[in-house]
Structure formats: structure tokens, C-alpha cells
Scaffold this motif. Structure first.
Motif, PDB file in Angstrom:
ATOM      1  N   VAL A 148      50.463  31.673  33.393  1.00 45.34           N
ATOM      2  CA  VAL A 148      50.210  31.715  34.833  1.00 45.34           C
ATOM      3  C   VAL A 148      49.654  33.089  35.167  1.00 45.34           C
ATOM      4  CG1 VAL A 148      51.231  31.648  37.153  1.00 45.34           C
ATOM      5  CG2 VAL A 148      52.072  30.086  35.372  1.00 45.34           C
ATOM      6  N   TRP A 149      48.489  33.096  35.784  1.00 47.24           N
ATOM      7  CA  TRP A 149      47.888  34.333  36.282  1.00 47.24           C
ATOM      8  C   TRP A 149      47.933  34.316  37.804  1.00 47.24           C
ATOM      9  CZ3 TRP A 149      46.350  38.976  34.678  1.00 47.24           C
ATOM     10  CH2 TRP A 149      46.170  39.178  33.312  1.00 47.24           C
ATOM     11  N   PHE A 150      48.316  35.431  38.384  1.00 45.84           N
ATOM     12  CA  PHE A 150      48.230  35.633  39.827  1.00 45.84           C
ATOM     13  C   PHE A 150      47.025  36.524  40.059  1.00 45.84           C
ATOM     14  CE2 PHE A 150      52.673  34.866  38.918  1.00 45.84           C
ATOM     15  CZ  PHE A 150      53.030  33.946  39.891  1.00 45.84           C
ATOM     16  N   VAL A 151      46.117  36.083  40.914  1.00 48.35           N
ATOM     17  CA  VAL A 151      44.893  36.841  41.158  1.00 48.35           C
ATOM     18  C   VAL A 151      44.504  36.790  42.631  1.00 48.35           C
ATOM     19  CG1 VAL A 151      43.992  36.421  38.829  1.00 48.35           C
ATOM     20  CG2 VAL A 151      43.335  34.903  40.677  1.00 48.35           C
ATOM     21  N   LYS A 152      43.821  37.831  43.061  1.00 51.93           N
ATOM     22  CA  LYS A 152      43.166  37.816  44.363  1.00 51.93           C
ATOM     23  C   LYS A 152      41.704  37.533  44.082  1.00 51.93           C
ATOM     24  CE  LYS A 152      46.230  40.874  46.868  1.00 51.93           C
ATOM     25  NZ  LYS A 152      46.385  42.143  47.591  1.00 51.93           N
ATOM     26  N   ALA A 153      41.151  36.614  44.829  1.00 58.00           N
ATOM     27  CA  ALA A 153      39.764  36.220  44.603  1.00 58.00           C
ATOM     28  C   ALA A 153      38.916  36.540  45.821  1.00 58.00           C
ATOM     29  CB  ALA A 153      39.689  34.732  44.296  1.00 58.00           C
ATOM     30  N   THR A 154      37.705  37.016  45.544  1.00 59.86           N
ATOM     31  CA  THR A 154      36.726  37.233  46.606  1.00 59.86           C
ATOM     32  C   THR A 154      35.423  36.600  46.170  1.00 59.86           C
ATOM     33  OG1 THR A 154      36.150  39.383  45.662  1.00 59.86           O
ATOM     34  CG2 THR A 154      37.751  39.381  47.462  1.00 59.86           C
ATOM     35  N   GLU A 155      34.705  36.112  47.150  1.00 61.59           N
ATOM     36  CA  GLU A 155      33.415  35.498  46.866  1.00 61.59           C
ATOM     37  C   GLU A 155      32.349  36.310  47.591  1.00 61.59           C
ATOM     38  OE1 GLU A 155      31.284  31.100  46.872  1.00 61.59           O
ATOM     39  OE2 GLU A 155      33.264  31.358  47.751  1.00 61.59           O
ATOM     40  N   LYS A 156      31.359  36.731  46.824  1.00 61.67           N
ATOM     41  CA  LYS A 156      30.286  37.535  47.394  1.00 61.67           C
ATOM     42  C   LYS A 156      28.973  37.066  46.786  1.00 61.67           C
ATOM     43  CE  LYS A 156      29.141  42.316  48.419  1.00 61.67           C
ATOM     44  NZ  LYS A 156      29.542  43.714  48.258  1.00 61.67           N
ATOM     45  N   GLU A 157      28.060  36.685  47.638  1.00 59.84           N
ATOM     46  CA  GLU A 157      26.735  36.223  47.218  1.00 59.84           C
ATOM     47  C   GLU A 157      26.829  35.086  46.205  1.00 59.84           C
ATOM     48  OE1 GLU A 157      24.490  39.632  45.925  1.00 59.84           O
ATOM     49  OE2 GLU A 157      24.882  40.718  47.788  1.00 59.84           O
ATOM     50  N   GLY A 158      27.779  34.192  46.439  1.00 58.45           N
ATOM     51  CA  GLY A 158      27.930  33.027  45.577  1.00 58.45           C
ATOM     52  C   GLY A 158      28.678  33.264  44.284  1.00 58.45           C
ATOM     53  N   LYS A 159      29.111  34.500  44.049  1.00 59.80           N
ATOM     54  CA  LYS A 159      29.848  34.814  42.829  1.00 59.80           C
ATOM     55  C   LYS A 159      31.310  35.106  43.182  1.00 59.80           C
ATOM     56  CE  LYS A 159      26.013  36.528  40.135  1.00 59.80           C
ATOM     57  NZ  LYS A 159      25.563  37.536  39.199  1.00 59.80           N
ATOM     58  N   ILE A 160      32.197  34.614  42.338  1.00 62.30           N
ATOM     59  CA  ILE A 160      33.623  34.818  42.553  1.00 62.30           C
ATOM     60  C   ILE A 160      34.097  35.976  41.676  1.00 62.30           C
ATOM     61  CG2 ILE A 160      35.917  33.793  42.374  1.00 62.30           C
ATOM     62  CD1 ILE A 160      34.570  31.051  42.752  1.00 62.30           C
ATOM     63  N   LEU A 171      61.061  33.024  39.765  1.00 66.97           N
ATOM     64  CA  LEU A 171      60.534  33.542  41.031  1.00 66.97           C
ATOM     65  C   LEU A 171      60.757  35.041  41.181  1.00 66.97           C
ATOM     66  CD1 LEU A 171      61.451  30.610  43.419  1.00 66.97           C
ATOM     67  CD2 LEU A 171      59.178  31.243  42.568  1.00 66.97           C
ATOM     68  N   THR A 172      61.796  35.575  40.574  1.00 66.34           N
ATOM     69  CA  THR A 172      62.010  37.021  40.601  1.00 66.34           C
ATOM     70  C   THR A 172      60.820  37.730  39.960  1.00 66.34           C
ATOM     71  OG1 THR A 172      64.415  36.795  40.584  1.00 66.34           O
ATOM     72  CG2 THR A 172      63.509  38.897  39.802  1.00 66.34           C
ATOM     73  N   GLY A 173      60.409  37.252  38.803  1.00 71.85           N
ATOM     74  CA  GLY A 173      59.247  37.846  38.131  1.00 71.85           C
ATOM     75  C   GLY A 173      57.958  37.630  38.911  1.00 71.85           C
ATOM     76  N   ALA A 174      57.789  36.434  39.453  1.00 73.90           N
ATOM     77  CA  ALA A 174      56.572  36.138  40.221  1.00 73.90           C
ATOM     78  C   ALA A 174      56.479  37.027  41.451  1.00 73.90           C
ATOM     79  CB  ALA A 174      56.556  34.663  40.624  1.00 73.90           C
ATOM     80  N   ASN A 175      57.591  37.230  42.137  1.00 75.28           N
ATOM     81  CA  ASN A 175      57.578  38.091  43.328  1.00 75.28           C
ATOM     82  C   ASN A 175      57.239  39.529  42.973  1.00 75.28           C
ATOM     83  OD1 ASN A 175      58.073  36.286  45.462  1.00 75.28           O
ATOM     84  ND2 ASN A 175      60.250  36.212  44.943  1.00 75.28           N
ATOM     85  N   GLN A 176      57.696  40.002  41.834  1.00 74.67           N
ATOM     86  CA  GLN A 176      57.354  41.355  41.405  1.00 74.67           C
ATOM     87  C   GLN A 176      55.858  41.495  41.189  1.00 74.67           C
ATOM     88  OE1 GLN A 176      59.862  42.001  37.984  1.00 74.67           O
ATOM     89  NE2 GLN A 176      61.641  42.504  39.230  1.00 74.67           N
ATOM     90  N   ILE A 177      55.235  40.441  40.674  1.00 71.48           N
ATOM     91  CA  ILE A 177      53.794  40.493  40.429  1.00 71.48           C
ATOM     92  C   ILE A 177      53.012  40.460  41.727  1.00 71.48           C
ATOM     93  CG2 ILE A 177      51.840  39.212  39.451  1.00 71.48           C
ATOM     94  CD1 ILE A 177      53.798  38.281  37.201  1.00 71.48           C
ATOM     95  N   ILE A 178      53.333  39.547  42.624  1.00 69.11           N
ATOM     96  CA  ILE A 178      52.504  39.414  43.834  1.00 69.11           C
ATOM     97  C   ILE A 178      52.785  40.476  44.886  1.00 69.11           C
ATOM     98  CG2 ILE A 178      52.097  36.946  43.496  1.00 69.11           C
ATOM     99  CD1 ILE A 178      54.054  36.393  45.783  1.00 69.11           C
ATOM    100  N   LYS A 179      53.894  41.185  44.777  1.00 67.86           N
ATOM    101  CA  LYS A 179      54.221  42.226  45.752  1.00 67.86           C
ATOM    102  C   LYS A 179      53.584  43.570  45.410  1.00 67.86           C
ATOM    103  CE  LYS A 179      57.039  39.562  48.106  1.00 67.86           C
ATOM    104  NZ  LYS A 179      56.448  38.636  49.017  1.00 67.86           N
ATOM    105  N   LYS A 180      52.919  43.654  44.264  1.00 64.96           N
ATOM    106  CA  LYS A 180      52.291  44.924  43.849  1.00 64.96           C
ATOM    107  C   LYS A 180      51.262  45.361  44.839  1.00 64.96           C
ATOM    108  CE  LYS A 180      52.904  44.371  38.899  1.00 64.96           C
ATOM    109  NZ  LYS A 180      52.242  44.250  37.621  1.00 64.96           N
TER     110      LYS A 180
END
Length: 154
Positions: free
Chosen positions: A114-126, A145-154
């Protein structure tokens, strides 16, 4: 007889209501998931799985993803994306190609990942900003969920 019918109807409504509350929407169209992620300002939850053959993937789903605590957390915190690599069922070629590209991009070497990522789209590219990754964690939803929260709260 009327009481029996009433009880049956009540039980059915309760079951259906509970099923709706515990169901999650897993996206397979990454572009749509990215758009939703941007709209709701939530990170993507990329679940790399072998849905029909990977024992650890099935175990992770059963012990964590299908549990009410995870359902509630996921609805509030992430956009779920399933990137499947099945052996017994065929995926649409474009889905398979996207899944393979993302597997290479994120360096996935085993399942479940499982990867947690922030995605942005610019000029048709992600573009993806990696927040962190995890896999199977013993201990049920609370430990996972403890581990997941540590990752997304960074």
C-alpha cells in the motif's frame, strides 16, 4: 404471521443498511481517482494486490479492510485505488497497463503493498508525491491504522 413478516422485513432492512455503511468505493481508474483526490484534498491509497491468489492480500482485506474501523477511517481520510494483478481473471488492457506502470514507478516487489501518495495533475500529466508505504501488519485494524496515520500525517 404478520409479526413474522414484520421481523423479517426489519432484519432485511437492518442488514442492507449495515452493508451500505460498511461498503467502500475502490477505484480502478487512476485518473478519476486523482481528480477526486484533488477535489476532496485527500491522499490516494494505492493498494497493489493479487486479489485472486495472494494469501497475504486476502488476509489483509479480511482482517483490516473489511472491518468497520477501517471503513470509517478510509471514508474520512483517503481515496482508495485498487491496482490488481490477478492470475485467474482478465483485466481491461488499459487497466493492466496502468497497473504495471504504477508498479514499476513505485518499485513494488511483493504483495500486498500500500502506497499513500499525493497526486497532482498538470498539463495532462500526473505527478505523485510519495508519503510512505506499508503492507500486511498483524494486529487488526487498530495496529494497521496506527501505521497508516503516521504516514499520512507527515
Amino acid at each position: 404471521m404478520k409479526k413474522l413478516v414484520f421481523v423479517c422485513i426489519f432484519a432485511l432492512v437492518s442488514i442492507l443498511t449495515n452493508a451500505q455503511e460498511t461498503s467502500l468505493e475502490w477505484h480502478t481508474d487512476v485518473k478519476k481517482a486523482v481528480q477526486l483526490s484533488q477535489k476532496e484534498n485527500k491522499p490516494l491509497f494505492l493498494f497493489f494486490t493479487g486479489s485472486d491468489w495472494c494469501g497475504w492480500c486476502i488476509r489483509l482485506q479480511k482482517e483490516v479492510f473489511f472491518q468497520p474501523e477501517f471503513v470509517t477511517w478510509a471514508k474520512e481520510n483517503v481515496i482508495l485505488v485498487e491496482l490488481d494483478f490477478p492470475r485467474r481473471k482478465a483485466l481491461a488492457p488499459e487497466v493492466q497497463q496502468t497497473n504495471n506502470q504504477l508498479m514499476q514507478l513505485f518499485g513494488v516487489r511483493g504483495y500486498p503493498t500500500v502506497w499513500f501518495v499525493k497526486a497532482t495533475e498538470k498539463e495532462g500529466k500526473i505527478n505523485f508525491e510519495k508519503l510512505g508505504s506499508t503492507g500486511y501488519v498483524a494486529g487488526g485494524p487498530a495496529a494497521w491504522l496506527t501505521g497508516a496515520n503516521q504516514i499520512i500525517k507527515k
